[in-house]
Design a protein around this motif. Structure first.
Motif, PDB file in Angstrom:
ATOM      1  N   LYS A  41      13.283   7.526   8.167  1.00 63.38           N
ATOM      2  CA  LYS A  41      13.313   6.997   6.805  1.00 63.38           C
ATOM      3  C   LYS A  41      12.700   8.011   5.852  1.00 63.38           C
ATOM      4  N   GLY A  42      13.018   9.265   6.090  1.00 67.30           N
ATOM      5  CA  GLY A  42      12.481  10.321   5.241  1.00 67.30           C
ATOM      6  C   GLY A  42      11.132  10.799   5.761  1.00 67.30           C
ATOM      7  N   ARG A  43      10.626  11.793   5.144  1.00 66.50           N
ATOM      8  CA  ARG A  43       9.330  12.350   5.565  1.00 66.50           C
ATOM      9  C   ARG A  43       8.213  11.396   5.184  1.00 66.50           C
ATOM     10  N   SER A  44       7.428  11.067   6.150  1.00 67.23           N
ATOM     11  CA  SER A  44       6.274  10.204   5.933  1.00 67.23           C
ATOM     12  C   SER A  44       5.023  11.048   6.025  1.00 67.23           C
ATOM     13  N   SER A  45       4.032  10.730   5.251  1.00 67.17           N
ATOM     14  CA  SER A  45       2.780  11.480   5.327  1.00 67.17           C
ATOM     15  C   SER A  45       2.086  11.219   6.655  1.00 67.17           C
ATOM     16  N   ARG A  46       2.416  10.108   7.292  1.00 67.91           N
ATOM     17  CA  ARG A  46       1.818   9.791   8.592  1.00 67.91           C
ATOM     18  C   ARG A  46       2.458  10.572   9.723  1.00 67.91           C
ATOM     19  N   GLY A  47       3.698  10.960   9.598  1.00 65.94           N
ATOM     20  CA  GLY A  47       4.373  11.671  10.681  1.00 65.94           C
ATOM     21  C   GLY A  47       4.964  10.720  11.695  1.00 65.94           C
ATOM     22  N   LEU A  48       5.434  11.284  12.779  1.00 66.06           N
ATOM     23  CA  LEU A  48       6.042  10.510  13.853  1.00 66.06           C
ATOM     24  C   LEU A  48       4.978   9.705  14.596  1.00 66.06           C
ATOM     25  N   ALA A  49       5.255   8.446  14.807  1.00 64.52           N
ATOM     26  CA  ALA A  49       4.362   7.587  15.600  1.00 64.52           C
ATOM     27  C   ALA A  49       5.236   6.552  16.296  1.00 64.52           C
ATOM     28  N   MET A  50       5.284   6.622  17.616  1.00 67.18           N
ATOM     29  CA  MET A  50       6.056   5.646  18.373  1.00 67.18           C
ATOM     30  C   MET A  50       5.356   5.355  19.687  1.00 67.18           C
ATOM     31  N   SER A  51       5.587   4.167  20.200  1.00 66.07           N
ATOM     32  CA  SER A  51       5.044   3.812  21.513  1.00 66.07           C
ATOM     33  C   SER A  51       5.964   2.783  22.146  1.00 66.07           C
ATOM     34  N   PHE A  52       5.977   2.768  23.471  1.00 66.79           N
ATOM     35  CA  PHE A  52       6.805   1.822  24.212  1.00 66.79           C
ATOM     36  C   PHE A  52       6.255   1.676  25.622  1.00 66.79           C
ATOM     37  N   THR A  53       6.678   0.623  26.285  1.00 65.41           N
ATOM     38  CA  THR A  53       6.255   0.346  27.657  1.00 65.41           C
ATOM     39  C   THR A  53       7.461   0.494  28.575  1.00 65.41           C
ATOM     40  N   LEU A  54       7.225   1.077  29.752  1.00 71.19           N
ATOM     41  CA  LEU A  54       8.286   1.285  30.730  1.00 71.19           C
ATOM     42  C   LEU A  54       7.883   0.676  32.068  1.00 71.19           C
ATOM     43  N   PRO A  55       8.868   0.281  32.868  1.00 71.10           N
ATOM     44  CA  PRO A  55       8.558  -0.175  34.226  1.00 71.10           C
ATOM     45  C   PRO A  55       8.005   0.985  35.059  1.00 71.10           C
ATOM     46  N   GLY A  56       7.138   0.689  35.998  1.00 65.95           N
ATOM     47  CA  GLY A  56       6.574   1.713  36.872  1.00 65.95           C
ATOM     48  C   GLY A  56       7.541   2.110  37.962  1.00 65.95           C
ATOM     49  N   ASP A  57       8.575   2.809  37.588  1.00 67.54           N
ATOM     50  CA  ASP A  57       9.642   3.226  38.494  1.00 67.54           C
ATOM     51  C   ASP A  57      10.054   4.634  38.091  1.00 67.54           C
ATOM     52  N   VAL A  58      10.330   5.491  39.059  1.00 66.16           N
ATOM     53  CA  VAL A  58      10.688   6.875  38.731  1.00 66.16           C
ATOM     54  C   VAL A  58      11.932   6.953  37.855  1.00 66.16           C
ATOM     55  N   ARG A  59      12.804   5.961  37.926  1.00 65.58           N
ATOM     56  CA  ARG A  59      14.010   5.968  37.096  1.00 65.58           C
ATOM     57  C   ARG A  59      13.691   5.783  35.623  1.00 65.58           C
ATOM     58  N   SER A  60      12.474   5.352  35.305  1.00 63.93           N
ATOM     59  CA  SER A  60      12.056   5.201  33.906  1.00 63.93           C
ATOM     60  C   SER A  60      11.909   6.549  33.210  1.00 63.93           C
ATOM     61  N   ALA A  61      11.803   7.613  33.975  1.00 64.12           N
ATOM     62  CA  ALA A  61      11.646   8.950  33.386  1.00 64.12           C
ATOM     63  C   ALA A  61      12.834   9.298  32.477  1.00 64.12           C
ATOM     64  N   LEU A  62      14.036   8.932  32.873  1.00 67.07           N
ATOM     65  CA  LEU A  62      15.214   9.209  32.045  1.00 67.07           C
ATOM     66  C   LEU A  62      15.157   8.424  30.738  1.00 67.07           C
ATOM     67  N   ILE A  63      14.739   7.181  30.802  1.00 65.08           N
ATOM     68  CA  ILE A  63      14.646   6.347  29.597  1.00 65.08           C
ATOM     69  C   ILE A  63      13.632   6.954  28.631  1.00 65.08           C
ATOM     70  N   GLY A  64      12.467   7.314  29.148  1.00 66.14           N
ATOM     71  CA  GLY A  64      11.436   7.921  28.312  1.00 66.14           C
ATOM     72  C   GLY A  64      11.904   9.226  27.698  1.00 66.14           C
ATOM     73  N   ARG A  65      12.560  10.044  28.494  1.00 64.10           N
ATOM     74  CA  ARG A  65      13.057  11.337  28.026  1.00 64.10           C
ATOM     75  C   ARG A  65      14.045  11.163  26.875  1.00 64.10           C
ATOM     76  N   LYS A  66      15.004  10.253  27.041  1.00 64.71           N
ATOM     77  CA  LYS A  66      16.024  10.030  26.006  1.00 64.71           C
ATOM     78  C   LYS A  66      15.410   9.474  24.722  1.00 64.71           C
ATOM     79  N   ALA A  67      14.496   8.514  24.848  1.00 67.61           N
ATOM     80  CA  ALA A  67      13.860   7.914  23.662  1.00 67.61           C
ATOM     81  C   ALA A  67      13.046   8.952  22.901  1.00 67.61           C
ATOM     82  N   ILE A  68      12.298   9.772  23.614  1.00 64.18           N
ATOM     83  CA  ILE A  68      11.470  10.789  22.967  1.00 64.18           C
ATOM     84  C   ILE A  68      12.331  11.857  22.306  1.00 64.18           C
TER      85      ILE A  68
END
Length: 177
Positions: A41-68
């Motif tokens: 939504k344009g440049r924010s003075s706060r910058g990028l800030a995001m957080s999320f929860t993933l299941p404790g499974d190695v397959r979650s690495a792809l989900i985290g990678r894509k979201a980031i």
């Protein structure tokens, strides 16, 4: 003890998990799943800030990678995509093996010309010093690729126990601009 490729890295975690197969095929076609979409939504003075929860499974690495990667692209931080996506993949995959089946919390922040990635897990505290030392050693050895990339980018990384009342381990990576 029986060892499998997805066995827990921590010596105190006796349970080995059998992965639940993806619906319809043993090897998922990632194109059939929706890709992350984030709009800046344009440049924010706060910058990028995001957080999320993933299941404790190695397959979650792809989900985290894509979201980031999508978040960094949306916030015009494309130079960070490769090292941060790799760092997230390594942290999530290794941490999921340290504490199988327990949720992971992922946080990504960009402020003051630095990017900070945090992955917090619910790994139990080890009261026995030998087990704690072996567990920490295995975690650090498993993250050798992360260490090499972060060092090459002039960043820092580490892991420490979470502050009370939280439990677990917080692993972090900081990359300068």
């Amino acid at each position: 003890m029986h060892s499998s490729p997805l066995a827990a890295l921590c010596p105190a975690v006796a349970e080995t998990r059998t992965p639940v197969p993806y619906p319809g095929s043993p090897h998922p076609n990632t194109q059939q799943y929706p890709q992350p979409y984030l709009r800046s939504k344009g440049r924010s003075s706060r910058g990028l800030a995001m957080s999320f929860t993933l299941p404790g499974d190695v397959r979650s690495a792809l989900i985290g990678r894509k979201a980031i990667a999508a978040a960094l692209k949306a916030h015009a931080l494309a130079p960070y995509i490769w090292p941060t996506a790799l760092a997230a993949t390594e942290l999530i995959a290794v941490i999921a093996r340290m504490s199988p089946g327990k949720e992971l919390y992922v946080s990504l922040r960009h402020r003051d010309d630095a990017l900070r990635l945090l992955v917090w897990d619910q790994h139990p505290h080890h009261p026995e010093p030998d087990v704690a030392m072996l567990c920490e050693s295995r975690r650090r050895r498993a993250l050798w690729l992360l260490a090499a990339v972060v060092d090459d980018w002039g960043g820092e990384w580490g892991a420490c126990e979470a502050n009370l009342p939280q439990r677990g381990i917080k692993s972090w990576v900081q990359l300068p601009r």
